[in-house]
Design an enzyme around this catalytic site. Structure first.
Site, PDB file in Angstrom:
ATOM      1  CG  HIS A 227     -13.258  -1.738  -2.759  1.00 38.94           C
ATOM      2  ND1 HIS A 227     -13.751  -2.788  -3.484  1.00 38.94           N
ATOM      3  CD2 HIS A 227     -12.634  -2.282  -1.681  1.00 38.94           C
ATOM      4  CE1 HIS A 227     -13.441  -3.922  -2.857  1.00 38.94           C
ATOM      5  NE2 HIS A 227     -12.782  -3.637  -1.768  1.00 38.94           N
ATOM      6  CE1 TYR A 261     -12.472  -8.138   0.204  1.00 37.27           C
ATOM      7  CE2 TYR A 261     -12.213  -7.137  -1.967  1.00 37.27           C
ATOM      8  CZ  TYR A 261     -12.352  -7.011  -0.596  1.00 37.27           C
ATOM      9  OH  TYR A 261     -12.382  -5.768  -0.024  1.00 37.27           O
ATOM     10  CG  ASP A 554      22.747  -0.999 -16.239  1.00 36.73           C
ATOM     11  OD1 ASP A 554      21.604  -0.512 -16.122  1.00 36.73           O
ATOM     12  OD2 ASP A 554      23.024  -1.870 -17.074  1.00 36.73           O
TER      13      ASP A 554
HETATM   14  P1  FAD Z   1      -5.027   5.419   6.037  1.00 35.76           P
HETATM   15  O1  FAD Z   1      -5.437   4.336   6.926  1.00 35.76           O
HETATM   16  O2  FAD Z   1      -6.087   6.083   5.248  1.00 35.76           O
HETATM   17  O3  FAD Z   1      -4.270   6.454   6.924  1.00 35.76           O
HETATM   18  C1  FAD Z   1      -3.992   7.768   6.491  1.00 35.76           C
HETATM   19  C2  FAD Z   1      -4.206   8.660   7.670  1.00 35.76           C
HETATM   20  O4  FAD Z   1      -3.783   9.963   7.341  1.00 35.76           O
HETATM   21  C3  FAD Z   1      -5.659   8.752   8.054  1.00 35.76           C
HETATM   22  O5  FAD Z   1      -5.837   8.275   9.345  1.00 35.76           O
HETATM   23  C4  FAD Z   1      -5.980  10.208   7.903  1.00 35.76           C
HETATM   24  O6  FAD Z   1      -6.887  10.682   8.862  1.00 35.76           O
HETATM   25  C5  FAD Z   1      -4.632  10.859   8.020  1.00 35.76           C
HETATM   26  N1  FAD Z   1      -4.565  12.162   7.350  1.00 35.76           N
HETATM   27  C6  FAD Z   1      -4.871  12.437   6.066  1.00 35.76           C
HETATM   28  N2  FAD Z   1      -4.731  13.735   5.821  1.00 35.76           N
HETATM   29  C7  FAD Z   1      -4.323  14.295   6.961  1.00 35.76           C
HETATM   30  C8  FAD Z   1      -4.016  15.639   7.341  1.00 35.76           C
HETATM   31  N3  FAD Z   1      -4.102  16.656   6.473  1.00 35.76           N
HETATM   32  N4  FAD Z   1      -3.623  15.876   8.617  1.00 35.76           N
HETATM   33  C9  FAD Z   1      -3.524  14.859   9.510  1.00 35.76           C
HETATM   34  N5  FAD Z   1      -3.821  13.590   9.199  1.00 35.76           N
HETATM   35  C10 FAD Z   1      -4.206  13.303   7.952  1.00 35.76           C
HETATM   36  N6  FAD Z   1      -6.056  -3.729   1.947  1.00 35.76           N
HETATM   37  C11 FAD Z   1      -5.658  -4.995   2.147  1.00 35.76           C
HETATM   38  O7  FAD Z   1      -4.471  -5.252   2.205  1.00 35.76           O
HETATM   39  N7  FAD Z   1      -6.550  -6.022   2.264  1.00 35.76           N
HETATM   40  C12 FAD Z   1      -7.880  -5.798   2.202  1.00 35.76           C
HETATM   41  O8  FAD Z   1      -8.667  -6.732   2.314  1.00 35.76           O
HETATM   42  C13 FAD Z   1      -8.330  -4.493   1.966  1.00 35.76           C
HETATM   43  N8  FAD Z   1      -9.634  -4.262   1.821  1.00 35.76           N
HETATM   44  C14 FAD Z   1     -10.076  -3.010   1.672  1.00 35.76           C
HETATM   45  C15 FAD Z   1     -11.439  -2.797   1.611  1.00 35.76           C
HETATM   46  C16 FAD Z   1     -11.955  -1.534   1.497  1.00 35.76           C
HETATM   47  C17 FAD Z   1     -13.424  -1.344   1.436  1.00 35.76           C
HETATM   48  C18 FAD Z   1     -11.045  -0.441   1.400  1.00 35.76           C
HETATM   49  C19 FAD Z   1     -11.548   0.943   1.253  1.00 35.76           C
HETATM   50  C20 FAD Z   1      -9.680  -0.655   1.429  1.00 35.76           C
HETATM   51  C21 FAD Z   1      -9.193  -1.926   1.565  1.00 35.76           C
HETATM   52  N9  FAD Z   1      -7.812  -2.192   1.625  1.00 35.76           N
HETATM   53  C22 FAD Z   1      -7.381  -3.465   1.850  1.00 35.76           C
HETATM   54  C23 FAD Z   1      -6.821  -1.133   1.445  1.00 35.76           C
HETATM   55  C24 FAD Z   1      -6.279  -0.654   2.767  1.00 35.76           C
HETATM   56  O9  FAD Z   1      -7.319  -0.383   3.629  1.00 35.76           O
HETATM   57  C25 FAD Z   1      -5.443   0.604   2.612  1.00 35.76           C
HETATM   58  O10 FAD Z   1      -4.593   0.474   1.525  1.00 35.76           O
HETATM   59  C26 FAD Z   1      -4.611   0.883   3.859  1.00 35.76           C
HETATM   60  O11 FAD Z   1      -5.403   0.872   4.990  1.00 35.76           O
HETATM   61  C27 FAD Z   1      -3.934   2.216   3.754  1.00 35.76           C
HETATM   62  O12 FAD Z   1      -3.298   2.537   4.955  1.00 35.76           O
HETATM   63  P2  FAD Z   1      -2.687   3.979   5.154  1.00 35.76           P
HETATM   64  O13 FAD Z   1      -2.085   4.013   6.495  1.00 35.76           O
HETATM   65  O14 FAD Z   1      -1.831   4.313   3.999  1.00 35.76           O
HETATM   66  O15 FAD Z   1      -3.908   4.962   4.999  1.00 35.76           O
HETATM   67  N1  THG Z   2      22.629   3.025 -24.330  1.00 32.95           N
HETATM   68  C1  THG Z   2      22.992   4.092 -23.629  1.00 32.95           C
HETATM   69  N2  THG Z   2      22.769   4.190 -22.320  1.00 32.95           N
HETATM   70  C2  THG Z   2      22.135   3.188 -21.667  1.00 32.95           C
HETATM   71  C3  THG Z   2      21.746   2.038 -22.350  1.00 32.95           C
HETATM   72  C4  THG Z   2      21.999   1.976 -23.742  1.00 32.95           C
HETATM   73  N3  THG Z   2      21.882   3.301 -20.338  1.00 32.95           N
HETATM   74  C5  THG Z   2      20.971   2.400 -19.719  1.00 32.95           C
HETATM   75  C6  THG Z   2      21.155   1.008 -20.213  1.00 32.95           C
HETATM   76  N4  THG Z   2      21.149   0.993 -21.656  1.00 32.95           N
HETATM   77  C7  THG Z   2      22.480   0.504 -19.719  1.00 32.95           C
HETATM   78  N5  THG Z   2      22.738  -0.840 -20.113  1.00 32.95           N
HETATM   79  C8  THG Z   2      23.802  -1.202 -20.898  1.00 32.95           C
HETATM   80  C9  THG Z   2      24.224  -2.514 -20.845  1.00 32.95           C
HETATM   81  C10 THG Z   2      25.354  -2.914 -21.536  1.00 32.95           C
HETATM   82  C11 THG Z   2      26.039  -2.007 -22.317  1.00 32.95           C
HETATM   83  C12 THG Z   2      25.580  -0.710 -22.434  1.00 32.95           C
HETATM   84  C13 THG Z   2      24.466  -0.299 -21.709  1.00 32.95           C
HETATM   85  C14 THG Z   2      27.304  -2.382 -22.988  1.00 32.95           C
HETATM   86  N6  THG Z   2      28.123  -3.182 -22.294  1.00 32.95           N
HETATM   87  C15 THG Z   2      29.455  -3.504 -22.715  1.00 32.95           C
HETATM   88  C16 THG Z   2      29.766  -4.935 -22.332  1.00 32.95           C
HETATM   89  O1  THG Z   2      29.215  -5.412 -21.338  1.00 32.95           O
HETATM   90  O2  THG Z   2      30.519  -5.578 -23.035  1.00 32.95           O
HETATM   91  C17 THG Z   2      30.373  -2.571 -21.959  1.00 32.95           C
HETATM   92  C18 THG Z   2      31.784  -2.754 -22.284  1.00 32.95           C
HETATM   93  C19 THG Z   2      32.660  -1.721 -21.604  1.00 32.95           C
HETATM   94  O3  THG Z   2      32.397  -1.346 -20.444  1.00 32.95           O
HETATM   95  O4  THG Z   2      33.614  -1.275 -22.231  1.00 32.95           O
HETATM   96  O5  THG Z   2      27.573  -1.965 -24.072  1.00 32.95           O
HETATM   97  O6  THG Z   2      21.642   1.012 -24.422  1.00 32.95           O
HETATM   98  N7  THG Z   2      23.582   5.113 -24.263  1.00 32.95           N
END
Ligand code: FAD
Ligand code: THG
Length: 850
Positions: A227, A261, A554
């Site tokens: 980037h 930006y 759920d």
């Molecule tokens: P890193 O800082 O990369 O840290 C990972 C570390 O792991 C490194 O120090 C590395 O050396 C170490 N490592 C990796 N592999 C190994 C290994 N095998 N052994 C030991 N150490 C290892 N974010 C924002 O929020 N705002 C911004 O404005 C912004 N601007 C950006 C601009 C640019 C140009 C870039 C590139 C990024 C920008 N980002 C920004 C994103 C942000 O920089 C990153 O998302 C953030 O710094 C990630 O942090 P991190 O600690 O996960 O990774």
């Molecule tokens: N079907 C099946 N599994 C599921 C869902 C589904 N798992 C994930 C998600 N959907 C779960 N969500 C719900 C939400 C409500 C109900 C079923 C799954 C439901 N509720 C009755 C009630 O609130 O009146 C339960 C009555 C009772 O407990 O007797 O039916 O869609 N297989």
């Protein structure tokens, strides 16, 4: 203390790894070793060159809270001269197009919904805050006063020092080369010929994540992308304005219409660009520097600037900030950081190797907040802030394949600043996962959207033919342009036919797995809020909780035979959780062994629902499916025209009927058989849009949207799913009573006063004057900015065709009562709504049980 906590090894001392070590130490976990390949003072990852812009506006409540925590923490980390590590200059997102200006109102809504100040300001105010802007171009902006600049490198050094003082060890110049694990458990980290024993390993390796993941059999779905970031030479009007070299006073600026930006950088302007082609980086071709060679200008995460990719962006920058025409590009680089298939971070424990955690693809913006949540997850098994949206295990296997990751992550790079409707599907890859009914669905003119790789019909054009017959009272009023996207009036027909006749729904994409073995019942009994020691044929709607009593899913559990349980779940996260628990139980007591096998891809499911569902099935099955033959929330094996089917009597749309499961190979035929049998009864196929509307009328919650681990069952309206008669222990039980007593918010059913007002979810909600607010809402909104701080937020919304009203569920103070008035803010407009008793449809349950 330091020797009693488990041995944790963190890989990477960027802003994420360093903060994680610090947050663990704050929880009393100090037996931690951080390994970093670069020099600790400038490790050379993304953090080492991050320009540090912190913009909080985000559709995710959790991410917004993580940003707020990061701001708070960096502010408190004071460096030389007593200065904190955050510059609160404010954030400004400008609009140069009317669609953008309109969308800024929606973004402001997110901020307010999550409790963060934000204001849409006019062009004049934008210019006052950022005088360099071109007055001819700016239409207005979103101003977020609390945003600003993170001094990421300084903040990281300060948390490292604090963690060291607490006893955490940091080893730099140490390249991790392997992770030792056996029997699905992590045991040590290897760096060359050194071995560091570990109970828990956390990869905070940033964009190097996939390499570390591979050492622990854990695919990490992120793509390192370059980037561009560049600096102008000195800008005349900035002379003497800011502290040198990197100070700033004007707000950080986003020009999203052109994917750019800006920030002040002393007397210069720093420019970041997402406007160029995606530039994926092969980790094996990164520049190799020895630790001593790493400097601000030279580090492995920084590639040579490619000016040709910046030429157009430089011109555009001179248009929006005309004074830049008096400057040149002084220097730039192509910096590397992580993109993922859905743009989100990757956090959580590996599905394959216990004790191996990751916290990657995290921006500086969210780093401290994510680190705190991951520390809680590691130390307590759950975090205060919901992590389900960031969970490493949210992806399907196909979505972690390098081909999929590469394509989707590049697409996310392109779309990073686009105005995207919440239902906007990815364009490519599509047709990745298809149910066996796909051919029939296409013939019926299905309009597909994508979810978890599946193609899901939202409505069927074939049903347009029925629009003429749609009774007046089922017709919905016109909606606004935004709500009209990915919507069809055909959904009204599909809802009407489901409620009055019969419809077929494709439920194949419902995540499901088989829990099998002599210990299956005991396992699920200990994990859920209901009794699982029931007779075969029982089906339960039940909850998974964390130890703090928060809802983590759920699910439905059907007991097929004494040792075979079928779980209907929400995502791979549930599968990972139950699989891990099964493994643990099997190890602890081999006589109570359990296996967990996902059955989603090998099977399929049709929801056959509506008052005439019984007529349809009777035409093709001799099995007794009367009320006596199969009661509500019971299951049995039946035959449908010779096809073996598991029938479950339940319905997420709230009508009589069954979920009908069979193997995938027989799905096509099952559909045809039901379709033909249904013709004389006027059967239709119906899609997700009707489905979502019908379930909201019935008050059925959707996990992740309506409730998360931040909520206990009672306040989510799911207290009925916690069986009071269950005396045995289950996860979360001990915490429930206290937690419920402490809640102040409740998931509340609202109907909108004007049927034509359709909201979409994530909007802020304000309690209207005169309605009973609670004390905490007063405290939150009682200050002078009460106009912009919300009392709650919308989760799900839809038009309810049966009830002739628009519906919204919202988290609101639990002091509100039925009939109280509230206002939902929709694109800056206050839409009146009323607290309504739920469910809105069939509260007596006559449809389902009858
Ligand atoms: P890193 O800082 O990369 O840290 C990972 C570390 O792991 C490194 O120090 C590395 O050396 C170490 N490592 C990796 N592999 C190994 C290994 N095998 N052994 C030991 N150490 C290892 N974010 C924002 O929020 N705002 C911004 O404005 C912004 N601007 C950006 C601009 C640019 C140009 C870039 C590139 C990024 C920008 N980002 C920004 C994103 C942000 O920089 C990153 O998302 C953030 O710094 C990630 O942090 P991190 O600690 O996960 O990774
Ligand atoms: N079907 C099946 N599994 C599921 C869902 C589904 N798992 C994930 C998600 N959907 C779960 N969500 C719900 C939400 C409500 C109900 C079923 C799954 C439901 N509720 C009755 C009630 O609130 O009146 C339960 C009555 C009772 O407990 O007797 O039916 O869609 N297989």
């Amino acid at each position: 203390m330091s020797n009693s906590s488990p041995r944790v090894v963190i890989i990477g001392a960027g802003i994420v790894g360093a903060n994680l070590a610090d947050e663990l130490a704050r929880l009393g976990w100090t037996n931690t070793l951080v390994l970093e390949q670069g020099p600790l003072t400038i490790p050379g990852g993304s953090t080492s060159h991050a320009p540090g812009l912190v913009f909080s506006s985000n559709p995710s409540k959790s991410m917004t809270e993580f940003a707020q925590y990061t701001i708070e923490k960096l502010t408190s980390l004071t460096g030389p001269g007593g200065k904190g590590s955050f510059l609160p200059v404010g954030g400004l997102e400008i609009a140069t197009k009317p669609e953008r200006l309109h969308d800024l109102e929606r973004r402001a809504g997110w901020n307010r919904a999550w409790g963060v100040d934000a204001e849409v300001i006019d062009a004049e105010e934008c210019l006052r805050r950022f005088p360099m802007l071109n007055p001819e171009m700016v239409l207005g902006g979103l101003f977020t006063p609390g945003d600003g600049l993170a001094l990421a490198a300084q903040g990281t050094q300060l948390v490292i020092a604090r963690a060291q003082a607490a006893g955490v060890e940091f080893r730099d110049r140490t390249v991790v080369t392997d992770i030792e694990h056996s029997g699905g458990k992590v045991s040590a980290v290897i760096a060359g010929d050194e071995r560091f024993p570990a109970d828990i390993v956390v990869s905070c390796a940033g964009f190097w994540g996939p390499k570390i993941g591979a050492m622990a059999d854990t695919p990490i779905p992120l793509l390192p992308l370059a980037h561009q970031f560049a600096w102008s030479t000195e800008v005349p009007s900035l002379e003497g304005k800011n502290e040198l070299p990197k100070g700033a006073s004007a707000p950080i600026l986003r020009y999203q219409d052109e994917d750019l930006y800006y920030r002040e950088w002393g007397e210069r302007i720093g420019i970041g660009s997402y406007a160029h082609r995606p530039m994926p980086v092969d980790l094996d071709t990164l520049p190799q520097y020895s630790p001593d060679e790493i400097t601000d200008e030279r580090m492995p995460s920084s590639l040579t600037f490619t000016p040709e990719d910046f030429a157009r962006e430089w011109e555009i920058s001179q248009e929006i900030l005309p004074e830049l025409a008096q400057t040149q590009i002084q220097r730039g680089f192509n910096g590397i950081f992580s993109f993922t298939p859905d743009g989100g971070s990757l956090v959580g424990q590996s599905r394959n190797v216990d004790g191996f955690f990751v916290a990657e693809a995290v921006w500086v913006t969210h780093a401290a907040g994510v680190a705190k949540a991951v520390a809680e997850l590691i130390a307590h098994g759950h975090s205060e802030t919901d992590l389900s949206g960031l969970d490493l295990n949210r992806f399907e296997d196909i979505q972690t394949a390098p081909e999929y990751v590469s394509e989707t992550s590049q697409q996310n790079f392109r779309e990073i600043y686009d105005v995207l409707h919440p239902l906007q599907p990815r364009v490519s890859p599509r047709d990745v996962r298809m149910s066996p009914f796909n051919a029939q669905q296409r013939e019926l003119g299905a309009f597909f959207l994508e979810a978890a790789g599946w193609e899901r019909p939202h409505w069927y054009e074939a049903n347009a033919a029925l629009l003429d017959e749609l009774p007046e009272e089922w017709r919905a009023p016109e909606r606004d342009d935004w709500a009209n996207q990915f919507h069809s009036p055909i959904a009204a027909v599909e809802a009407w036919k489901t409620r009055t006749n019969v419809a077929m729904y494709d439920m194949t994409q419902l995540k499901r797995f088989e829990v099998k073995g002599p210990g299956a019942g005991r396992l699920l009994h200990g994990l859920t809020t209901s009794s699982m020691l029931r007779k075969p044929g029982a089906v339960s709607y039940t909850l998974l909780l964390d130890e703090a009593g928060g809802i983590t899913s759920d699910i439905t559990v059907a007991i097929l035979d004494e040792e075979t349980y079928q779980v209907g779940a929400n995502s791979n996260i549930d599968l990972a959780y139950i699989t891990r628990a099964a493994k643990r139980q099997t190890e602890e007591d081999p006589s109570q062994w359990v296996t967990v096998r996902e059955t989603t891809p090998g099977t399929c499911c049709i929801g056959l629902w509506g008052p005439r569902a019984r007529d349809v099935i009777a035409a093709v099955s001799d099995d007794d499916l009367s009320d006596e033959g199969l009661k509500y929330f019971r299951t049995k094996q039946i035959s449908v025209a010779g096809i073996p089917v598991t029938a479950m009597r339940l319905s997420y749309v709230g009508e009589l009927g069954w979920e009908l499961y069979t193997s995938a190979d027989l799905g096509h035929r099952l559909w045809d058989v039901l379709w033909e049998a249904g013709q004389e009864f006027g059967i239709i196929a119906a899609g997700r849009e009707a489905f979502n509307s019908l379930r909201l009328e019935k008050g059925f919650r959707s996990f992740g949207t309506d409730m998360t681990s931040e909520h206990e069952p009672e306040q989510a309206g799911l207290g009925f799913a916690v069986k009071a008669s269950k005396t045995d222990d289950f996860v979360g039980k001990a915490a429930l009573a206290d937690r419920a007593a402490g809640t102040t918010k409740r998931l509340t059913c609202l109907t909108l006063d004007e049927p034509s007002d359709i909201v979409l979810g994530k909007e802020p909600v304000y309690v209207a004057d005169g309605a009973s607010k609670d004390a905490s809402a007063e405290a939150n909104g009682g200050s002078e900015d009460s106009a912009t701080r919300a009392d709650g937020y919308v989760t799900s919304a839809a038009y309810g065709y049966t009830i002739g009203k628009a519906i919204a569920y919202a988290w609101l103070p639990n002091t509100l009562g039925v009939g109280d008035a509230v206002e939902i803010e929709y694109f800056g407009r206050r839409v009146p709504a009323t607290v309504t008793a739920e469910p809105l449809y069939d509260p007596e349950m006559t449809r389902l049980r009858g």
